[in-house]
Design a protein around this motif. Structure first.
Motif, PDB file in Angstrom:
ATOM      1  N   LYS A  39      15.294 -38.250  76.080  1.00  0.00           N
ATOM      2  CA  LYS A  39      16.309 -39.611  76.532  1.00  0.00           C
ATOM      3  C   LYS A  39      16.133 -40.187  75.433  1.00  0.00           C
ATOM      4  N   THR A  40      15.250 -39.716  74.516  1.00  0.00           N
ATOM      5  CA  THR A  40      15.420 -40.254  72.902  1.00  0.00           C
ATOM      6  C   THR A  40      16.245 -40.208  72.390  1.00  0.00           C
ATOM      7  N   LYS A  41      16.821 -38.799  72.521  1.00  0.00           N
ATOM      8  CA  LYS A  41      17.618 -38.408  71.622  1.00  0.00           C
ATOM      9  C   LYS A  41      19.167 -38.550  72.346  1.00  0.00           C
ATOM     10  N   GLN A  42      20.075 -39.386  72.363  1.00  0.00           N
ATOM     11  CA  GLN A  42      21.246 -38.920  72.473  1.00  0.00           C
ATOM     12  C   GLN A  42      21.957 -37.376  72.131  1.00  0.00           C
ATOM     13  N   ILE A  43      22.491 -37.007  72.836  1.00  0.00           N
ATOM     14  CA  ILE A  43      23.588 -36.167  72.450  1.00  0.00           C
ATOM     15  C   ILE A  43      24.842 -36.261  72.720  1.00  0.00           C
ATOM     16  N   CYS A  44      25.828 -36.333  72.151  1.00  0.00           N
ATOM     17  CA  CYS A  44      27.572 -37.003  72.197  1.00  0.00           C
ATOM     18  C   CYS A  44      27.721 -38.155  71.880  1.00  0.00           C
ATOM     19  N   SER A  45      26.846 -39.128  72.174  1.00  0.00           N
ATOM     20  CA  SER A  45      26.369 -40.224  72.326  1.00  0.00           C
ATOM     21  C   SER A  45      26.055 -40.766  74.188  1.00  0.00           C
ATOM     22  N   VAL A  46      25.576 -39.374  74.217  1.00  0.00           N
ATOM     23  CA  VAL A  46      25.286 -39.663  76.016  1.00  0.00           C
ATOM     24  C   VAL A  46      23.867 -39.237  76.559  1.00  0.00           C
ATOM     25  N   THR A  50      25.544 -31.869  80.259  1.00  0.00           N
ATOM     26  CA  THR A  50      25.822 -31.221  81.030  1.00  0.00           C
ATOM     27  C   THR A  50      26.580 -32.335  82.033  1.00  0.00           C
ATOM     28  N   LYS A  51      26.740 -33.425  82.211  1.00  0.00           N
ATOM     29  CA  LYS A  51      27.030 -34.175  83.400  1.00  0.00           C
ATOM     30  C   LYS A  51      28.080 -35.260  83.032  1.00  0.00           C
ATOM     31  N   ASP A  52      27.512 -36.385  82.181  1.00  0.00           N
ATOM     32  CA  ASP A  52      28.244 -36.828  81.331  1.00  0.00           C
ATOM     33  C   ASP A  52      29.143 -36.460  80.456  1.00  0.00           C
ATOM     34  N   LEU A  53      29.329 -35.386  80.290  1.00  0.00           N
ATOM     35  CA  LEU A  53      30.582 -35.219  79.593  1.00  0.00           C
ATOM     36  C   LEU A  53      31.864 -33.895  80.557  1.00  0.00           C
ATOM     37  N   ALA A  54      32.677 -35.582  80.724  1.00  0.00           N
ATOM     38  CA  ALA A  54      33.471 -34.716  81.991  1.00  0.00           C
ATOM     39  C   ALA A  54      33.878 -32.955  81.848  1.00  0.00           C
ATOM     40  N   TRP A  55      34.521 -32.796  79.859  1.00  0.00           N
ATOM     41  CA  TRP A  55      35.063 -31.314  80.117  1.00  0.00           C
ATOM     42  C   TRP A  55      33.987 -30.033  80.056  1.00  0.00           C
ATOM     43  N   LEU A  56      32.470 -30.973  79.639  1.00  0.00           N
ATOM     44  CA  LEU A  56      31.449 -29.485  79.862  1.00  0.00           C
ATOM     45  C   LEU A  56      31.097 -29.455  81.921  1.00  0.00           C
ATOM     46  N   ILE A  87      27.723 -24.382  72.199  1.00  0.00           N
ATOM     47  CA  ILE A  87      27.543 -22.770  71.859  1.00  0.00           C
ATOM     48  C   ILE A  87      28.720 -21.954  73.296  1.00  0.00           C
ATOM     49  N   PHE A  88      29.152 -21.255  73.665  1.00  0.00           N
ATOM     50  CA  PHE A  88      29.349 -20.688  75.442  1.00  0.00           C
ATOM     51  C   PHE A  88      28.953 -19.171  74.532  1.00  0.00           C
ATOM     52  N   ILE A  95      30.039  -5.513  77.149  1.00  0.00           N
ATOM     53  CA  ILE A  95      31.682  -6.556  76.743  1.00  0.00           C
ATOM     54  C   ILE A  95      30.994  -7.117  75.238  1.00  0.00           C
ATOM     55  N   ASP A  96      32.470  -6.755  73.793  1.00  0.00           N
ATOM     56  CA  ASP A  96      31.501  -7.259  72.815  1.00  0.00           C
ATOM     57  C   ASP A  96      32.162  -8.838  72.768  1.00  0.00           C
ATOM     58  N   SER A  97      31.907 -10.237  72.842  1.00  0.00           N
ATOM     59  CA  SER A  97      31.630 -11.254  72.933  1.00  0.00           C
ATOM     60  C   SER A  97      32.277 -12.034  71.867  1.00  0.00           C
ATOM     61  N   VAL A  98      33.185 -12.472  71.768  1.00  0.00           N
ATOM     62  CA  VAL A  98      32.517 -13.583  71.233  1.00  0.00           C
ATOM     63  C   VAL A  98      32.564 -15.190  71.855  1.00  0.00           C
ATOM     64  N   PHE A  99      31.552 -15.951  70.729  1.00  0.00           N
ATOM     65  CA  PHE A  99      30.797 -17.483  71.191  1.00  0.00           C
ATOM     66  C   PHE A  99      31.863 -18.419  70.747  1.00  0.00           C
ATOM     67  N   LEU A 100      32.127 -18.813  71.575  1.00  0.00           N
ATOM     68  CA  LEU A 100      33.089 -19.897  71.259  1.00  0.00           C
ATOM     69  C   LEU A 100      32.179 -21.456  70.913  1.00  0.00           C
ATOM     70  N   VAL A 101      32.605 -21.873  69.914  1.00  0.00           N
ATOM     71  CA  VAL A 101      32.448 -23.743  69.411  1.00  0.00           C
ATOM     72  C   VAL A 101      32.679 -24.398  69.781  1.00  0.00           C
ATOM     73  N   GLU A 102      32.383 -25.282  70.998  1.00  0.00           N
ATOM     74  CA  GLU A 102      33.325 -26.602  70.883  1.00  0.00           C
ATOM     75  C   GLU A 102      32.243 -27.314  70.553  1.00  0.00           C
ATOM     76  N   ASP A 103      32.452 -29.002  70.367  1.00  0.00           N
ATOM     77  CA  ASP A 103      32.423 -30.055  69.494  1.00  0.00           C
ATOM     78  C   ASP A 103      32.606 -30.624  70.894  1.00  0.00           C
ATOM     79  N   CYS A 104      31.685 -31.741  70.608  1.00  0.00           N
ATOM     80  CA  CYS A 104      31.670 -32.949  71.963  1.00  0.00           C
ATOM     81  C   CYS A 104      32.344 -33.586  72.525  1.00  0.00           C
ATOM     82  N   SER A 105      33.626 -33.341  72.095  1.00  0.00           N
ATOM     83  CA  SER A 105      35.523 -33.973  72.589  1.00  0.00           C
ATOM     84  C   SER A 105      35.950 -32.245  74.046  1.00  0.00           C
ATOM     85  N   GLY A 106      35.058 -30.842  73.390  1.00  0.00           N
ATOM     86  CA  GLY A 106      35.421 -29.847  74.287  1.00  0.00           C
ATOM     87  C   GLY A 106      36.588 -29.195  73.619  1.00  0.00           C
ATOM     88  N   GLU A 107      36.566 -29.626  71.756  1.00  0.00           N
ATOM     89  CA  GLU A 107      37.567 -28.684  72.011  1.00  0.00           C
ATOM     90  C   GLU A 107      36.572 -28.102  70.570  1.00  0.00           C
TER      91      GLU A 107
END
Length: 138
Positions: A39-46, A50-56, A87-88, A95-107
């Motif tokens: 609770k002392t360190k925010q991630i992506c300003s939330v 997992t609940k506060d970032l709508a896209w996530l 990292i998803f 399956i040989d997967s590709v791990f997608l990396v997204e920023d705080c905005s979901g891009e």
């Protein structure tokens, strides 16, 4: 035309790389439990991405709606160039997967291999979501 032996070698290399990236030891969290976000360190300003970032939250909802497909998936929060990223990842054995990396905005900013993330970046991250029927054994 490619020789069959060359194709087998390429497939073996891809499979080996996937195994190396999918499996790791986590001494700090041996049961690979979801780590509570401080609770002392925010991630992506939330406080709870997992609940506060709508896209996530929407991505997680999609995964939870398909438990048979999602049983190999997990989401890792880590840092890349000083910024929080997600990292998803998955550990599907076939399956040989590709791990997608997204920023705080979901891009999508790239994939695990293309961003030149250090191998231990995934290990140093924290699993912030995994399904109830999680099949991965790390």
């Amino acid at each position: 035309m490619m020789k069959p032996i060359f194709l087998v070698k390429v497939l073996c290399i891809c499979f080996s790389l996937n195994c190396m990236l999918s499996c790791h030891s986590d001494d700090e969290n041996p049961k690979n439990e979801i780590v509570e976000i401080s609770k002392t360190k925010q991630i992506c300003s939330v406080e709870n991405p997992t609940k506060d970032l709508a896209w996530l939250a929407a991505e997680i909802k999609l995964l939870e709606e398909n438990p048979d497909e999602a049983k190999y998936f997990y989401i890792v929060q880590t840092e890349y160039k000083g910024d929080s990223v997600f990292i998803f990842a998955d550990c599907h054995p076939l399956i040989d997967s590709v791990f997608l990396v997204e920023d705080c905005s979901g891009e999508i900013i790239g994939s695990y291999g293309t961003l030149k993330l250090a191998i231990n970046t995934l290990n140093e991250g924290r699993i912030i979501w995994k399904p109830e029927n999680f099949e991965c054994n790390f």
